[in-house]
Design an enzyme around this catalytic site. Structure first.
Site, PDB file in Angstrom:
ATOM      1  N   ASN A   1      -1.894  -0.073   6.967  1.00  0.00           N
ATOM      2  CA  ASN A   1      -1.221  -1.260   7.333  1.00  0.00           C
ATOM      3  C   ASN A   1      -0.442  -2.040   6.288  1.00  0.00           C
ATOM      4  O   ASN A   1      -0.265  -3.273   6.292  1.00  0.00           O
ATOM      5  CB  ASN A   1      -2.471  -2.357   7.998  1.00  0.00           C
ATOM      6  CG  ASN A   1      -3.580  -2.466   6.832  1.00  0.00           C
ATOM      7  OD1 ASN A   1      -3.397  -2.160   5.773  1.00  0.00           O
ATOM      8  ND2 ASN A   1      -4.657  -3.127   7.262  1.00  0.00           N
TER       9      ASN A   1
ATOM     10  N   HIS B   1      -2.068  -5.377   1.231  1.00  0.00           N
ATOM     11  CA  HIS B   1      -3.242  -6.062   1.095  1.00  0.00           C
ATOM     12  C   HIS B   1      -3.031  -7.550   0.690  1.00  0.00           C
ATOM     13  O   HIS B   1      -2.196  -7.662  -0.109  1.00  0.00           O
ATOM     14  CB  HIS B   1      -4.095  -5.493   0.198  1.00  0.00           C
ATOM     15  CG  HIS B   1      -5.406  -5.951  -0.542  1.00  0.00           C
ATOM     16  ND1 HIS B   1      -6.381  -5.990   0.198  1.00  0.00           N
ATOM     17  CD2 HIS B   1      -5.210  -6.960  -1.571  1.00  0.00           C
ATOM     18  CE1 HIS B   1      -7.285  -6.918  -0.571  1.00  0.00           C
ATOM     19  NE2 HIS B   1      -6.594  -7.442  -1.376  1.00  0.00           N
TER      20      HIS B   1
ATOM     21  N   GLU C   1      -9.714  -9.920  -7.819  1.00  0.00           N
ATOM     22  CA  GLU C   1      -8.669  -8.776  -7.845  1.00  0.00           C
ATOM     23  C   GLU C   1      -7.305  -9.158  -8.650  1.00  0.00           C
ATOM     24  O   GLU C   1      -7.002  -7.975  -9.130  1.00  0.00           O
ATOM     25  CB  GLU C   1      -8.178  -9.091  -6.096  1.00  0.00           C
ATOM     26  CG  GLU C   1      -9.127  -8.707  -5.328  1.00  0.00           C
ATOM     27  CD  GLU C   1      -8.795  -8.563  -3.761  1.00  0.00           C
ATOM     28  OE1 GLU C   1      -9.617  -8.305  -3.055  1.00  0.00           O
ATOM     29  OE2 GLU C   1      -7.631  -9.406  -3.456  1.00  0.00           O
TER      30      GLU C   1
ATOM     31  N   LYS D   1       0.886  -1.162   0.035  1.00  0.00           N
ATOM     32  CA  LYS D   1      -0.109  -0.037   0.068  1.00  0.00           C
ATOM     33  C   LYS D   1       0.804   1.279  -0.093  1.00  0.00           C
ATOM     34  O   LYS D   1       2.032   1.024   0.124  1.00  0.00           O
ATOM     35  CB  LYS D   1      -0.784  -0.107   1.118  1.00  0.00           C
ATOM     36  CG  LYS D   1      -1.813  -1.134   1.061  1.00  0.00           C
ATOM     37  CD  LYS D   1      -2.972  -1.062   2.444  1.00  0.00           C
ATOM     38  CE  LYS D   1      -3.897  -2.310   2.565  1.00  0.00           C
ATOM     39  NZ  LYS D   1      -4.850  -2.235   3.344  1.00  0.00           N
TER      40      LYS D   1
ATOM     41  N   TYR E   1     -12.141  -1.728  -3.772  1.00  0.00           N
ATOM     42  CA  TYR E   1     -12.641  -1.894  -2.412  1.00  0.00           C
ATOM     43  C   TYR E   1     -14.072  -1.967  -2.273  1.00  0.00           C
ATOM     44  O   TYR E   1     -14.896  -1.572  -1.518  1.00  0.00           O
ATOM     45  CB  TYR E   1     -12.210  -1.104  -1.416  1.00  0.00           C
ATOM     46  CG  TYR E   1     -10.886  -1.387  -0.847  1.00  0.00           C
ATOM     47  CD1 TYR E   1     -10.771  -2.427  -0.094  1.00  0.00           C
ATOM     48  CD2 TYR E   1      -9.478  -0.564  -1.274  1.00  0.00           C
ATOM     49  CE1 TYR E   1      -9.520  -2.921   0.263  1.00  0.00           C
ATOM     50  CE2 TYR E   1      -8.441  -0.965  -0.709  1.00  0.00           C
ATOM     51  CZ  TYR E   1      -8.383  -2.069   0.058  1.00  0.00           C
ATOM     52  OH  TYR E   1      -7.117  -2.564   0.766  1.00  0.00           O
TER      53      TYR E   1
HETATM   54  P1  GDP Z   1      -7.931  -7.053   5.450  1.00  0.00           P
HETATM   55  O1  GDP Z   1      -8.428  -8.127   4.338  1.00  0.00           O
HETATM   56  O2  GDP Z   1      -7.094  -7.510   6.562  1.00  0.00           O
HETATM   57  O3  GDP Z   1      -7.162  -6.025   4.512  1.00  0.00           O
HETATM   58  O4  GDP Z   1      -9.045  -6.196   6.034  1.00  0.00           O
HETATM   59  P2  GDP Z   1     -10.411  -5.812   5.531  1.00  0.00           P
HETATM   60  O5  GDP Z   1     -10.771  -6.437   4.185  1.00  0.00           O
HETATM   61  O6  GDP Z   1     -11.480  -6.007   6.640  1.00  0.00           O
HETATM   62  O7  GDP Z   1     -10.435  -4.169   5.143  1.00  0.00           O
HETATM   63  C1  GDP Z   1      -9.748  -3.861   4.027  1.00  0.00           C
HETATM   64  C2  GDP Z   1      -8.785  -2.631   4.571  1.00  0.00           C
HETATM   65  O8  GDP Z   1      -9.569  -1.542   5.187  1.00  0.00           O
HETATM   66  C3  GDP Z   1      -7.725  -2.928   5.640  1.00  0.00           C
HETATM   67  O9  GDP Z   1      -6.775  -3.533   5.249  1.00  0.00           O
HETATM   68  C4  GDP Z   1      -7.738  -1.430   6.282  1.00  0.00           C
HETATM   69  O10 GDP Z   1      -6.540  -0.675   5.528  1.00  0.00           O
HETATM   70  C5  GDP Z   1      -8.998  -0.684   6.013  1.00  0.00           C
HETATM   71  N1  GDP Z   1      -9.866  -1.006   7.264  1.00  0.00           N
HETATM   72  C6  GDP Z   1     -10.435  -2.047   7.873  1.00  0.00           C
HETATM   73  N2  GDP Z   1     -11.125  -1.810   8.965  1.00  0.00           N
HETATM   74  C7  GDP Z   1     -10.831  -0.276   9.247  1.00  0.00           C
HETATM   75  C8  GDP Z   1     -11.295   0.399  10.137  1.00  0.00           C
HETATM   76  O11 GDP Z   1     -11.989   0.077  11.161  1.00  0.00           O
HETATM   77  N3  GDP Z   1     -10.955   1.790  10.048  1.00  0.00           N
HETATM   78  C9  GDP Z   1     -10.243   2.197   8.991  1.00  0.00           C
HETATM   79  N4  GDP Z   1      -9.800   3.549   8.880  1.00  0.00           N
HETATM   80  N5  GDP Z   1      -9.892   1.378   8.231  1.00  0.00           N
HETATM   81  C10 GDP Z   1     -10.018   0.246   8.117  1.00  0.00           C
END
Ligand code: GDP
Length: 138
Positions: A112, A115, A126, A9, A49
């Protein structure tokens, strides 16, 4: 044999972590079969997303993901989807295991570093979002 999409990222790229993330893949015997550096537009990040469009963080997440260059990669190997998710660690770095990419380098839940696709179905959607078949060298 599976394939998965990995993204370093914008925070990972700007913090100089491209080499470190790739080193971890290579050390884990994960094969990189596609790779490019690109900068998504806001609309492209929203498309990527789309599953999160109702979430409160959607606007902030897609702003962040279109804020700078990312490295997109196709990884290949046995169980590579899970293997990559284990190397990445939990979404929230505070909950990520020691030694994972997110534990070591993520600054917050949104920024973080990496991805990784979470299932074979999302992996194929994807991968196709960023790569055509000539750009994947099996
Ligand atoms: P991943 O599969 O571990 O990447 O997690 P998810 O698919 O649930 O979320 C996609 C991305 O959205 C995450 O990697 C974070 O960058 C972001 N994200 C997830 N949860 C949160 C949240 O509660 N707050 C914010 N600001 N970003 C989030």
């Amino acid at each position: 044999m599976e394939r998965t999409l990995s993204i370093i990222k914008p925070d990972g790229v700007s913090h100089g972590l491209i080499g470190e993330v790739i080193r971890r893949f290579e050390k884990s015997n994960i094969k990189i079969v596609g790779m490019k550096l690109l900068k998504m537009t806001k609309t492209e990040a929203e498309g990527f997303y789309m599953v999160h469009k109702e979430r409160p963080f959607f606007d902030s997440l897609t702003d962040f993901m279109s804020s700078g260059p990312v490295v997109v990669m196709v990884l290949e190997g046995e169980y590579v989807i899970d293997k990559n998710r284990r190397l990445m660690g939990a979404t929230n770095p505070e909950e990520a295991d020691e030694g994972t990419i997110r534990k070591d380098f993520a600054t917050e839940i949104e920024k973080n570093v990496v991805h990784g696709s979470d299932s074979p179905e999302t992996a194929s959607v994807e991968i196709a979002y960023f790569f055509n078949r000539f750009e994947i060298v099996g």
